[in-house]
Design a protein around this motif. Structure first.
Motif, PDB file in Angstrom:
ATOM      1  N   ASP A 101       0.801  -1.207   0.120  1.00  0.00           N
ATOM      2  CA  ASP A 101       0.021   0.153  -0.107  1.00  0.00           C
ATOM      3  C   ASP A 101       0.847   1.495  -0.112  1.00  0.00           C
ATOM      4  OD1 ASP A 101      -2.220  -1.423  -0.076  1.00  0.00           O
ATOM      5  OD2 ASP A 101      -2.657  -1.304   2.179  1.00  0.00           O
ATOM      6  N   ASP A 102       1.931   1.185   0.516  1.00  0.00           N
ATOM      7  CA  ASP A 102       2.638   2.665   0.912  1.00  0.00           C
ATOM      8  C   ASP A 102       3.204   2.972  -0.490  1.00  0.00           C
ATOM      9  OD1 ASP A 102       1.859   2.995   3.372  1.00  0.00           O
ATOM     10  OD2 ASP A 102       3.552   1.809   4.390  1.00  0.00           O
ATOM     11  N   GLN A 103       4.073   1.944  -1.051  1.00  0.00           N
ATOM     12  CA  GLN A 103       4.644   2.143  -2.092  1.00  0.00           C
ATOM     13  C   GLN A 103       3.768   2.653  -3.192  1.00  0.00           C
ATOM     14  OE1 GLN A 103       6.906  -1.510  -2.785  1.00  0.00           O
ATOM     15  NE2 GLN A 103       8.792  -0.553  -2.113  1.00  0.00           N
ATOM     16  N   LEU A 104       2.459   1.865  -3.384  1.00  0.00           N
ATOM     17  CA  LEU A 104       1.341   2.312  -4.381  1.00  0.00           C
ATOM     18  C   LEU A 104       0.980   3.461  -4.368  1.00  0.00           C
ATOM     19  CD1 LEU A 104      -0.210  -1.442  -4.598  1.00  0.00           C
ATOM     20  CD2 LEU A 104       1.432  -0.323  -6.544  1.00  0.00           C
ATOM     21  N   LYS A 105       0.831   3.990  -2.909  1.00  0.00           N
ATOM     22  CA  LYS A 105       0.169   5.219  -2.760  1.00  0.00           C
ATOM     23  C   LYS A 105       0.908   6.267  -2.934  1.00  0.00           C
ATOM     24  CE  LYS A 105      -2.280   5.423   1.230  1.00  0.00           C
ATOM     25  NZ  LYS A 105      -2.806   5.421   2.397  1.00  0.00           N
ATOM     26  N   GLN A 106       2.315   6.249  -2.981  1.00  0.00           N
ATOM     27  CA  GLN A 106       3.451   7.345  -3.628  1.00  0.00           C
ATOM     28  C   GLN A 106       3.026   7.390  -4.953  1.00  0.00           C
ATOM     29  OE1 GLN A 106       7.123   6.222  -2.461  1.00  0.00           O
ATOM     30  NE2 GLN A 106       6.884   5.848  -0.234  1.00  0.00           N
ATOM     31  N   VAL A 107       2.334   6.388  -5.777  1.00  0.00           N
ATOM     32  CA  VAL A 107       2.196   6.842  -7.071  1.00  0.00           C
ATOM     33  C   VAL A 107       0.912   7.051  -7.610  1.00  0.00           C
ATOM     34  CG1 VAL A 107       4.604   5.979  -7.978  1.00  0.00           C
ATOM     35  CG2 VAL A 107       2.668   4.377  -7.539  1.00  0.00           C
ATOM     36  N   GLY A 108       0.026   7.158  -6.509  1.00  0.00           N
ATOM     37  CA  GLY A 108      -1.331   7.440  -6.880  1.00  0.00           C
ATOM     38  C   GLY A 108      -2.180   6.202  -7.046  1.00  0.00           C
ATOM     39  N   LEU A 109      -1.672   4.940  -6.682  1.00  0.00           N
ATOM     40  CA  LEU A 109      -2.459   3.674  -6.820  1.00  0.00           C
ATOM     41  C   LEU A 109      -2.842   3.248  -5.279  1.00  0.00           C
ATOM     42  CD1 LEU A 109      -0.361   1.833  -9.578  1.00  0.00           C
ATOM     43  CD2 LEU A 109      -2.413   3.095  -9.894  1.00  0.00           C
ATOM     44  N   CYS A 110      -4.051   2.472  -5.443  1.00  0.00           N
ATOM     45  CA  CYS A 110      -4.540   1.682  -4.216  1.00  0.00           C
ATOM     46  C   CYS A 110      -4.051   0.417  -4.119  1.00  0.00           C
ATOM     47  CB  CYS A 110      -5.841   1.738  -4.055  1.00  0.00           C
ATOM     48  SG  CYS A 110      -6.746   3.548  -4.110  1.00  0.00           S
ATOM     49  N   GLY A 111      -3.479  -0.153  -2.969  1.00  0.00           N
ATOM     50  CA  GLY A 111      -3.099  -1.456  -3.040  1.00  0.00           C
ATOM     51  C   GLY A 111      -4.393  -2.349  -2.581  1.00  0.00           C
ATOM     52  N   SER A 112      -4.211  -3.724  -3.282  1.00  0.00           N
ATOM     53  CA  SER A 112      -5.447  -4.771  -3.114  1.00  0.00           C
ATOM     54  C   SER A 112      -6.482  -3.985  -3.674  1.00  0.00           C
ATOM     55  CB  SER A 112      -5.608  -5.259  -1.638  1.00  0.00           C
ATOM     56  OG  SER A 112      -4.245  -5.582  -1.013  1.00  0.00           O
TER      57      SER A 112
ATOM     58  N   LEU B 274       2.931   0.041 -20.546  1.00  0.00           N
ATOM     59  CA  LEU B 274       3.065  -1.260 -19.962  1.00  0.00           C
ATOM     60  C   LEU B 274       4.394  -1.724 -19.002  1.00  0.00           C
ATOM     61  CD1 LEU B 274       1.722  -4.129 -20.753  1.00  0.00           C
ATOM     62  CD2 LEU B 274       3.547  -4.197 -22.401  1.00  0.00           C
ATOM     63  N   THR B 275       5.385  -0.915 -19.043  1.00  0.00           N
ATOM     64  CA  THR B 275       6.378  -1.302 -17.984  1.00  0.00           C
ATOM     65  C   THR B 275       5.894  -0.992 -16.548  1.00  0.00           C
ATOM     66  OG1 THR B 275       8.032  -1.347 -19.882  1.00  0.00           O
ATOM     67  CG2 THR B 275       8.700  -0.954 -17.596  1.00  0.00           C
ATOM     68  N   HIS B 276       5.566   0.136 -16.536  1.00  0.00           N
ATOM     69  CA  HIS B 276       4.970   0.594 -15.169  1.00  0.00           C
ATOM     70  C   HIS B 276       3.878  -0.090 -14.745  1.00  0.00           C
ATOM     71  CE1 HIS B 276       7.775   3.986 -15.516  1.00  0.00           C
ATOM     72  NE2 HIS B 276       7.998   3.744 -14.508  1.00  0.00           N
ATOM     73  N   PHE B 277       2.729  -0.576 -15.781  1.00  0.00           N
ATOM     74  CA  PHE B 277       1.542  -1.239 -15.433  1.00  0.00           C
ATOM     75  C   PHE B 277       1.939  -2.705 -14.751  1.00  0.00           C
ATOM     76  CE2 PHE B 277      -1.533  -4.498 -16.998  1.00  0.00           C
ATOM     77  CZ  PHE B 277      -2.711  -3.864 -16.359  1.00  0.00           C
ATOM     78  N   VAL B 278       2.904  -3.115 -15.519  1.00  0.00           N
ATOM     79  CA  VAL B 278       3.327  -4.684 -14.795  1.00  0.00           C
ATOM     80  C   VAL B 278       4.040  -4.357 -13.454  1.00  0.00           C
ATOM     81  CG1 VAL B 278       3.181  -6.036 -16.744  1.00  0.00           C
ATOM     82  CG2 VAL B 278       5.405  -4.959 -16.161  1.00  0.00           C
ATOM     83  N   MET B 279       4.612  -3.449 -13.370  1.00  0.00           N
ATOM     84  CA  MET B 279       5.328  -3.120 -11.855  1.00  0.00           C
ATOM     85  C   MET B 279       4.382  -2.748 -10.909  1.00  0.00           C
ATOM     86  SD  MET B 279       8.622  -0.912 -13.265  1.00  0.00           S
ATOM     87  CE  MET B 279       9.020  -0.359 -11.732  1.00  0.00           C
ATOM     88  N   GLY B 280       3.105  -2.206 -11.235  1.00  0.00           N
ATOM     89  CA  GLY B 280       2.363  -1.748 -10.078  1.00  0.00           C
ATOM     90  C   GLY B 280       1.121  -2.614  -9.985  1.00  0.00           C
ATOM     91  N   PHE B 281       0.816  -3.398 -11.061  1.00  0.00           N
ATOM     92  CA  PHE B 281      -0.392  -4.229 -10.974  1.00  0.00           C
ATOM     93  C   PHE B 281      -0.034  -5.853 -10.675  1.00  0.00           C
ATOM     94  CE2 PHE B 281      -2.056  -0.364 -12.179  1.00  0.00           C
ATOM     95  CZ  PHE B 281      -3.395  -0.432 -11.979  1.00  0.00           C
ATOM     96  N   GLN B 282      -0.792  -6.729 -10.350  1.00  0.00           N
ATOM     97  CA  GLN B 282      -0.397  -7.987 -10.115  1.00  0.00           C
ATOM     98  C   GLN B 282      -1.035  -9.048 -11.153  1.00  0.00           C
ATOM     99  OE1 GLN B 282      -1.316  -9.402  -6.117  1.00  0.00           O
ATOM    100  NE2 GLN B 282       0.067 -10.888  -6.361  1.00  0.00           N
ATOM    101  N   LEU B 283      -2.196  -8.547 -11.766  1.00  0.00           N
ATOM    102  CA  LEU B 283      -2.791  -9.407 -12.578  1.00  0.00           C
ATOM    103  C   LEU B 283      -3.968  -8.848 -13.445  1.00  0.00           C
ATOM    104  CD1 LEU B 283      -6.201 -10.070 -11.323  1.00  0.00           C
ATOM    105  CD2 LEU B 283      -4.681 -11.367  -9.699  1.00  0.00           C
ATOM    106  N   VAL B 284      -4.340  -9.457 -14.824  1.00  0.00           N
ATOM    107  CA  VAL B 284      -5.513  -8.985 -15.250  1.00  0.00           C
ATOM    108  C   VAL B 284      -6.561 -10.097 -15.328  1.00  0.00           C
ATOM    109  CG1 VAL B 284      -6.096  -8.621 -17.811  1.00  0.00           C
ATOM    110  CG2 VAL B 284      -4.033  -7.476 -16.954  1.00  0.00           C
ATOM    111  N   ASP B 285      -7.947  -9.676 -15.181  1.00  0.00           N
ATOM    112  CA  ASP B 285      -8.850 -10.768 -15.468  1.00  0.00           C
ATOM    113  C   ASP B 285      -9.638 -10.418 -16.557  1.00  0.00           C
ATOM    114  OD1 ASP B 285      -8.662 -12.490 -13.333  1.00  0.00           O
ATOM    115  OD2 ASP B 285      -9.553 -10.996 -11.798  1.00  0.00           O
ATOM    116  N   VAL B 286     -10.268 -11.305 -17.617  1.00  0.00           N
ATOM    117  CA  VAL B 286     -10.726 -11.086 -18.805  1.00  0.00           C
ATOM    118  C   VAL B 286     -11.864 -11.931 -18.732  1.00  0.00           C
ATOM    119  CG1 VAL B 286     -10.605 -11.092 -21.248  1.00  0.00           C
ATOM    120  CG2 VAL B 286      -8.684 -10.951 -20.038  1.00  0.00           C
ATOM    121  N   CYS B 287     -13.268 -11.294 -19.001  1.00  0.00           N
ATOM    122  CA  CYS B 287     -14.431 -11.917 -19.131  1.00  0.00           C
ATOM    123  C   CYS B 287     -14.563 -12.312 -20.744  1.00  0.00           C
ATOM    124  CB  CYS B 287     -15.574 -11.268 -18.575  1.00  0.00           C
ATOM    125  SG  CYS B 287     -15.698 -10.595 -17.020  1.00  0.00           S
ATOM    126  N   MET B 288     -14.689 -13.584 -20.871  1.00  0.00           N
ATOM    127  CA  MET B 288     -14.743 -14.218 -22.509  1.00  0.00           C
ATOM    128  C   MET B 288     -16.098 -14.545 -22.560  1.00  0.00           C
ATOM    129  SD  MET B 288     -10.853 -15.754 -22.367  1.00  0.00           S
ATOM    130  CE  MET B 288     -10.622 -15.511 -24.005  1.00  0.00           C
TER     131      MET B 288
END
Length: 132
Positions: free
Chosen positions: A39-50, A118-132
């Motif tokens: 949470d702390d690292q993500l909050k520094q760049v404007g994202l919410c943890g979990s 994309l590079t920062h996306f995979v650093m800040g996020f953990q997964l992608v879910d797709v509805c098929m």
């Protein structure tokens, strides 16, 4: 059915992820992504943890500020409508000055919608879910 791409998998490949995201978007499949803890690292760049977010767009564009002259961007939305990524390609980022491809929406206000490379996306996020 739902398909999940976890960035922590041993066989994870960034180019394959981009190809999959582009395909899913071309098929208009709804996509979401989620951050892990930290949470702390993500909050520094404007994202919410979990926290879950929506993926609205995937675009590869020409940019003078990108090392290869092109950059892969995702447009992401925080469902709470507030709280945005503050790094490269955020609304206030200087990276936009080198943009050679017009037509990417930016609001300039904290509406929960933002662009992220994309590079920062995979650093800040953990997964992608797709509805098929």
């Amino acid at each position: 059915p739902t398909f999940t791409i976890n960035f922590d998998q041993d066989h994870f490949n960034l180019d394959k992820l981009w190809a999959q995201l582009a395909y899913f978007k071309s098929q208009s499949f709804p996509m979401g992504c989620a951050t892990g803890g930290g949470d702390d690292q993500l909050k520094q760049v404007g994202l919410c943890g979990s926290h879950a977010y929506s993926i609205l767009e995937c675009r590869e564009i020409e940019s003078m500020t990108a090392p290869e002259g092109r950059v892969r961007l995702l447009r992401i939305r925080n469902p709470h409508g507030v709280g945005e990524w503050t790094g490269d390609w955020s609304d206030a980022s200087a990276k936009w000055s080198g943009l050679l491809s017009p037509g990417l929406e930016r609001s300039g206000v904290d509406d929960g919608t933002f662009w992220m490379d994309l590079t920062h996306f995979v650093m800040g996020f953990q997964l992608v879910d797709v509805c098929m």
